[in-house]
Design a protein around this motif. Sequence first.
Motif, PDB file in Angstrom:
ATOM      1  N   LYS B 141       1.112  -7.798   4.100  1.00  0.00           N
ATOM      2  CA  LYS B 141       2.143  -8.678   4.656  1.00  0.00           C
ATOM      3  C   LYS B 141       1.624  -9.677   5.689  1.00  0.00           C
ATOM      4  N   SER B 142       0.721  -9.250   6.574  1.00  0.00           N
ATOM      5  CA  SER B 142       0.282 -10.162   7.641  1.00  0.00           C
ATOM      6  C   SER B 142      -0.518 -11.329   7.057  1.00  0.00           C
ATOM      7  N   GLY B 290       1.230  -2.105  10.418  1.00  0.00           N
ATOM      8  CA  GLY B 290       0.804  -3.406  10.941  1.00  0.00           C
ATOM      9  C   GLY B 290      -0.620  -3.392  11.462  1.00  0.00           C
ATOM     10  N   GLU B 293      -2.831  -6.547  10.938  1.00  0.00           N
ATOM     11  CA  GLU B 293      -2.577  -7.676  11.816  1.00  0.00           C
ATOM     12  C   GLU B 293      -3.333  -7.501  13.138  1.00  0.00           C
ATOM     13  N   ILE B 294      -3.340  -6.280  13.658  1.00  0.00           N
ATOM     14  CA  ILE B 294      -4.052  -6.037  14.920  1.00  0.00           C
ATOM     15  C   ILE B 294      -5.535  -6.312  14.734  1.00  0.00           C
TER      16      ILE B 294
END
Lengths: 567, 301
Positions: B141-142, B290, B293-294
């Motif tokens: 997703k990111s 997530g 993303e990080i």
Amino acid sequence: MSVESQLLRFTTAGSVDDGKSTLIGRLLYEAKGVYEDQLASVQNSSVNRSTGPIDFSLLTDGLRAEREQGITIDVAYRYAATPRRKFIIADTPGHEQYTRNMATGASTADLAIVLIDARKGVLVQSRRHAFITSLLGIRYVAVAVNKMDLVDFREDVFRKIETEFMAYAQSVGLKNVAFFPISALEGDNITEPSARTPWYTGPSLLEHLENVDLVEARNFTDLRFPVQYVNRPTLDFRGYTGQLASGILRPGQTVMTLPSGRITKVKSLPSFDGDLSEAFPPMSVTVCLEDEVDISRGDMLVDPDRVPHVSRRFAAKLVWMHETPGEAERDYLLKHTSQTVRAQISKIRHRIDINTLAEQPANKLELNEIASIQVETRRPLFFDSYGQNRTTGSFILIDPVSNATVAAGMIEESTAESLEPLKLGSLEFSGETEATVTPAERYKRAGHYPATVWLTARQDLAGMLERKLFDLGCYVHVLADDRESHLLPELARVLNSAGLIAICSIASPDPAEAQRAQELAGDTRFLLVDPQKLPVHDEEASEVLMKMLEDRGVLRRKERFEVGEGI
Amino acid sequence: METRILSHLRALEAESIHIFREVVAEFSNPVMLYSVGKDSSVMLRLAQKAFHPAKIPFPVLHIDTSYKFEEMYEFRDNLAKELGLNLIVHKNQAALDAGANPFDLGTQKCCAQLKTRALLDALEAGGYDAAFGGARRDEEKSRAKERIYSFRDKFGQWDPKNQRPELWNVYNCKIEKGETIRVFPLSNWTELDIWRYIEVENIPIVPLYLAKERPMLVRGSSIIPLEHNYPVKEGEKPEMVKVRMRSLGCTYCTGAMRSDAETLPQLMDELVQFKRSERENRIIDHDTEGSMEIKKREGYF
């Protein structure tokens, strides 16, 4: 999805509550763009906002910050495929301050889905979406009237929205608009006709996406090949690489190189998979030419019979995309096809209110504002209007200090031909004469382009050339410098803008005058002849000049005149 | 009239070739990140096509954690020779000498040292101003909001809130010294597009992608390859399982999946039927929701 399926790029515009994310989530789910584990992760999500059935919107809201705020704030790209087509979906936020993102998503799209909430009808924001869709030149619009389940699938609700939106769409110049009564949440008319809308006989939304015509939208006539990179692995190979913006390329074909104006032929189209017999847009190819011509990145190969505009000045619509406001007479970098030049906004004509389309005066441009402007560049660009060619009609502005991309520009129809401002004695011609007759129309009638021929100390030759051109059917006139010689460049330009070939016959050389004439006529339309290099006999010399005018593409090939083709 | 329309694969190919040429024309020192995986293989083919008949005009950089599969190293070295690549292999030797390994450090810390740190160091050492990567937007997703030209500050970090808008195919290449652009020519390709292209173009790939009987350690739902002295718990025994790798990372972090797909068509059939997104079997992405993303904000590709 078969190997031969086609690519459709579309964008979605809708507001926070129109159910856009749900619609995309649904399309992805139906067109198998979602993986099981992604679905599972949505079901486990810590911020699942709704209860009940799967929340499809969580499939598409990407970044953490957005998930926390619950709104989509940047363009996100999604992929789905059916056996007929692969879809690239630019999912763009419809929130007011995000015009920037909508324009970004729309820039590459063939089709736009505009979402309208059936309960709310056509709102200001729906008009905004229609306007940006039209501004960015999207060919097809699919209006998804969503949440039909909440208005009991009533036909009158749907028809009212259809009528209202259609009237607005026509006023902003949108064609090919189709309407779909849907429920993204419950799946009505998404993949197949819904039993709950018996009054609707059109295709489902997905069927429509699978069937819109992708060929009709392409331009196969006006060759535009911006040179991206010159490939010279060895001394005897020189390939010009690039992506074909429009037109067709074939070995043996005559092409003109810009800005030099030289005419040459395509020798071959070599590729990793062998020589090509033909190339068409949007193929990325390598072109080898017959003649050794000096071409570098930023140059363009074009059809000599259908050349683009060549100018340092043009009118454009601009979408401002940065927090730092845009101002006239500030330096920017302008990137257009493979060319980057210094540029200024020479004039902000007006700002356009995207809600009312009202034109308002403006000194500067704020983030998300749209304006009509004049641009001036350091070097000439080769361009078409955006409506004619999305590649050669578009550009971005870059701030030379912050390096940020600050604006996107669409070059306008050339009703206002942007020319150098002129002063003739006490008369002043502005650079912005609103021309009702365009240069293209003049060309069509004359069968040749305007040009200025600068001849020194060859009075008889000037007359002979005029005779020859006239006999060929050209509009031509000799300007002699017996009086007011300092006005020759300007006079020649006036003749040029009337579509004529001006032959300036000069008694004694004056480099400054010649340079001024060249600036006014434009590089490709100016022929400065070194008297030392011309044959002494006028007859021979006039033949050389005729050949030069042909090579520049001013005249069509002689043989074509004889058969009278297309004139 | 014959219809002049490109298939979706050829349209994607044309877009990617345009990106490769644009970068080579506008940057002074580009490099291609090469992971030996299937996406890297496709990137190499596209680069060959973009610059034919010239050789690929930039170096190819492999960030080697030293925990890759033996078959990957063999494949890489053979291909480099065959294509005449300027192959650069970089390891975070200091961390490896200090004994960095996934078994003791855990996947996050190991990745931070052997991949992210190593990558940033290698990019800095080479003075590269642009680096091609094989990431695709459909992977996670990111990544859906990632640009094709992705700006990184001088610490190699990505700021998703402050990305340059990207319109048409007009890319902004302007950067200051020390800043870089990560370029993703495969942004618009999906996993299935990659496989179809490999099939159509007959592109060589590491055999681990196809199913074969291999000695594996089966632990719950995970099937773990036994290489690099994987610490086996008491009572565990390797067994021969017919598996393939959905994506190729380090041996410890790449879970295998049971499969009968011995050929590309069989593989694609499986993909269409199973519909499990490919990074799922990489242990690293599942540490926290997530997590990709990080990692990207910190400089991971």
